[in-house]
Design a protein around this motif. Structure first.
Motif, PDB file in Angstrom:
ATOM      1  N   LEU A   5       0.782  -0.886  -0.014  1.00 35.86           N
ATOM      2  CA  LEU A   5       0.119  -0.012   0.196  1.00 35.86           C
ATOM      3  C   LEU A   5       0.751   1.135   0.630  1.00 35.86           C
ATOM      4  O   LEU A   5       0.418   2.230  -0.757  1.00 35.86           O
ATOM      5  CB  LEU A   5      -1.074   0.129   1.263  1.00 35.86           C
ATOM      6  N   ALA A   6       2.058   1.636   1.338  1.00 29.02           N
ATOM      7  CA  ALA A   6       3.109   2.651   0.587  1.00 29.02           C
ATOM      8  C   ALA A   6       3.484   2.923  -0.705  1.00 29.02           C
ATOM      9  O   ALA A   6       3.792   3.512  -0.903  1.00 29.02           O
ATOM     10  CB  ALA A   6       3.440   1.985   1.896  1.00 29.02           C
ATOM     11  N   PHE A   7       4.059   1.302  -1.064  1.00 30.78           N
ATOM     12  CA  PHE A   7       4.411   1.812  -2.209  1.00 30.78           C
ATOM     13  C   PHE A   7       3.865   2.011  -3.400  1.00 30.78           C
ATOM     14  O   PHE A   7       4.002   3.201  -3.751  1.00 30.78           O
ATOM     15  CB  PHE A   7       5.105   0.300  -2.985  1.00 30.78           C
ATOM     16  N   TYR A   8       2.642   1.731  -3.629  1.00 35.82           N
ATOM     17  CA  TYR A   8       1.402   2.177  -4.022  1.00 35.82           C
ATOM     18  C   TYR A   8       1.135   4.164  -4.253  1.00 35.82           C
ATOM     19  O   TYR A   8       0.605   4.551  -4.968  1.00 35.82           O
ATOM     20  CB  TYR A   8      -0.282   1.242  -4.018  1.00 35.82           C
ATOM     21  N   LEU A   9       0.594   4.432  -2.699  1.00 39.09           N
ATOM     22  CA  LEU A   9       0.881   5.401  -2.784  1.00 39.09           C
ATOM     23  C   LEU A   9       1.835   6.633  -3.252  1.00 39.09           C
ATOM     24  O   LEU A   9       2.191   7.351  -3.587  1.00 39.09           O
ATOM     25  CB  LEU A   9       1.027   5.648  -0.840  1.00 39.09           C
ATOM     26  N   PHE A  10       2.936   5.770  -2.944  1.00 42.73           N
ATOM     27  CA  PHE A  10       4.583   6.506  -3.089  1.00 42.73           C
ATOM     28  C   PHE A  10       4.347   6.440  -4.938  1.00 42.73           C
ATOM     29  O   PHE A  10       4.487   7.788  -5.551  1.00 42.73           O
ATOM     30  CB  PHE A  10       5.362   5.436  -2.659  1.00 42.73           C
ATOM     31  N   LEU A  11       4.015   5.550  -5.276  1.00 41.18           N
ATOM     32  CA  LEU A  11       4.432   5.654  -7.415  1.00 41.18           C
ATOM     33  C   LEU A  11       2.796   6.659  -7.741  1.00 41.18           C
ATOM     34  O   LEU A  11       3.229   7.217  -8.458  1.00 41.18           O
ATOM     35  CB  LEU A  11       3.610   4.315  -8.055  1.00 41.18           C
ATOM     36  N   SER A  12       1.959   6.368  -7.068  1.00 42.45           N
ATOM     37  CA  SER A  12       1.138   7.021  -7.214  1.00 42.45           C
ATOM     38  C   SER A  12       0.923   8.937  -6.653  1.00 42.45           C
ATOM     39  O   SER A  12       0.832   9.782  -7.694  1.00 42.45           O
ATOM     40  CB  SER A  12      -0.441   7.417  -6.857  1.00 42.45           C
TER      41      SER A  12
END
Length: 64
Positions: A5-12
Motif C-alpha cells: 500500500l505504501a509503495f502504491y501511494l508513493f508511486l501515485s
C-alpha cells in the motif's frame, strides 16, 4: 500488505503530483540506477550475514 500500500501511494504521488518526492526523470539516469542496484545487493548481503551469524556462531562455539 502495508508495504505494498505504501509503495502504491508513493508511486501515485510521484507520477501525479506537481512537486514529487523523487523526480521520475531521475530513474532515466544510468548512474542512479546502477547505484540503486548496488546498494540493494549490499543490503541483501548484509541482511543474510546478520541472519546467518548467530547459527554459525552457535555451531562453531558450541553455545546453546
Amino acid at each position: 500488505m502495508l508495504a505494498a500500500l505504501a509503495f502504491y501511494l508513493f508511486l501515485s504521488h510521484m507520477f501525479t503530483s506537481d512537486q514529487p518526492f523523487i523526480e521520475p526523470g531521475l530513474f532515466k539516469d544510468r548512474n542512479f540506477n546502477v547505484g540503486l542496484v548496488f546498494i540493494f545487493m549490499v543490503g541483501v548481503v548484509l541482511l543474510a550475514t546478520m541472519a546467518l551469524c548467530r547459527p554459525s556462531c552457535r555451531t562453531s562455539w558450541a553455545i546453546r
